[in-house]
Scaffold this active site. Structure first.
Site, PDB file in Angstrom:
ATOM      1  N   ILE A 152      50.076   0.669  -8.404  1.00  0.00           N
ATOM      2  CA  ILE A 152      50.433  -0.597  -7.760  1.00  0.00           C
ATOM      3  C   ILE A 152      49.125  -1.352  -7.510  1.00  0.00           C
ATOM      4  CG2 ILE A 152      52.552   0.286  -6.730  1.00  0.00           C
ATOM      5  CD1 ILE A 152      51.165   0.541  -4.073  1.00  0.00           C
ATOM      6  N   ASP A 153      49.228  -2.654  -7.367  1.00  0.00           N
ATOM      7  CA  ASP A 153      48.037  -3.500  -7.235  1.00  0.00           C
ATOM      8  C   ASP A 153      47.199  -3.109  -6.020  1.00  0.00           C
ATOM      9  OD1 ASP A 153      48.975  -4.886  -9.422  1.00  0.00           O
ATOM     10  OD2 ASP A 153      49.762  -6.566  -8.256  1.00  0.00           O
ATOM     11  N   ARG A 154      45.911  -3.321  -6.116  1.00  0.00           N
ATOM     12  CA  ARG A 154      44.998  -2.954  -5.036  1.00  0.00           C
ATOM     13  C   ARG A 154      45.347  -3.609  -3.700  1.00  0.00           C
ATOM     14  NH1 ARG A 154      38.432  -2.134  -5.434  1.00  0.00           N
ATOM     15  NH2 ARG A 154      38.245  -1.151  -3.385  1.00  0.00           N
TER      16      ARG A 154
END
Length: 242
Positions: free
Chosen positions: A64-66
């Protein structure tokens, strides 16, 4: 529970897989920043907990995105990694996100269907209402869980897994996620994260085969999650009738 020592909140663990509640800003997999990624923290956690010498296996079947928080699954065996990776590729994993967006007059539920073009130079995606060359279809189902004075809480289930899919589509609909400057939010959140949370993952256990799910508590550093959550409808199962 998360500790200052390991920066982890373990949601679930068995012999085959492990689920972590990722914090906003934590890197899932190593990149050129050189920051220690979540997968390495988990590997060290396993090494310490079980006193394992040498290399410790820890596989990453998804990311998942940072700036996003929430559930990240990791595999403790190669068998689990292979099967989980195939499930994610086939789209048989149900991933549910929650997001805080500006309050707008929108239907209580619906579907966003757009065509996304990835801009690799700027590391963002652009959404279009009609097909075009190089675009990939993105489908997201949403439901309004609660509405506050300025913000509302959405539940989002994705059919496709495009680059920045929810962030891009929400922005295109005039609902930029709180704190997401890249996609049109007017201001950042303290700490630089965004109010997009991987709330729940449902799948068939990769080894045992039964239905399995895990849910991640909201981040405790953003009071708005708790405020909006108070207005959610009950998720309790009702007794069977008949």
């Amino acid at each position: 529970m998360r500790t200052d020592k390991d920066n982890l909140q373990i949601l679930y663990e068995d012999n085959h897989l492990l689920a972590v509640n990722k914090r906003c800003g934590d890197l899932v997999q190593g990149d050129r920043t050189g920051d220690v990624p979540l997968v390495e923290l988990v590997r060290e956690y396993i090494r310490r907990k079980y006193d394992k010498p040498g290399n410790v296996f820890c596989g990453l079947p998804h990311r998942i995105d940072r700036p996003t928080s929430g559930v990240v699954l990791l595999a403790k065996t190669s068998k689990a990694l292979s099967r989980l990776s195939e499930m994610f590729r086939q789209g048989s994993v149900q991933k549910t996100y929650h997001a805080i967006v500006p309050r707008r007059d929108i239907p209580s539920q619906g579907t966003w269907r757009h065509y996304l073009v990835h801009d690799g130079v700027r590391n963002l995606s652009r959404a279009f209402d009609t097909p075009r060359r190089g675009a990939r279809e993105a489908v997201t189902h949403y439901r309004v869980l609660s509405r506050g004075e300025r913000y509302q809480l959405l539940e989002l289930t994705i059919e496709t897994g495009r680059h920045h899919q929810i962030r891009c589509q929400a922005s295109h609909m005039g609902l930029p996620i709180k704190g997401d400057l890249k996609y049109g939010a007017p201001r950042s959140n303290p700490g630089g994260g965004i109010c997009l949370h991987a709330r729940r993952v449902v799948l068939r256990h990769p080894v045992r085969g039964e239905q399995w799910e895990v849910e991640a508590p909201y981040p405790d550093d953003e009071p708005l999650w708790a405020i909006l959550a108070q207005g959610q409808p009950s998720q309790e199962k009702q007794p069977d009738q008949g």
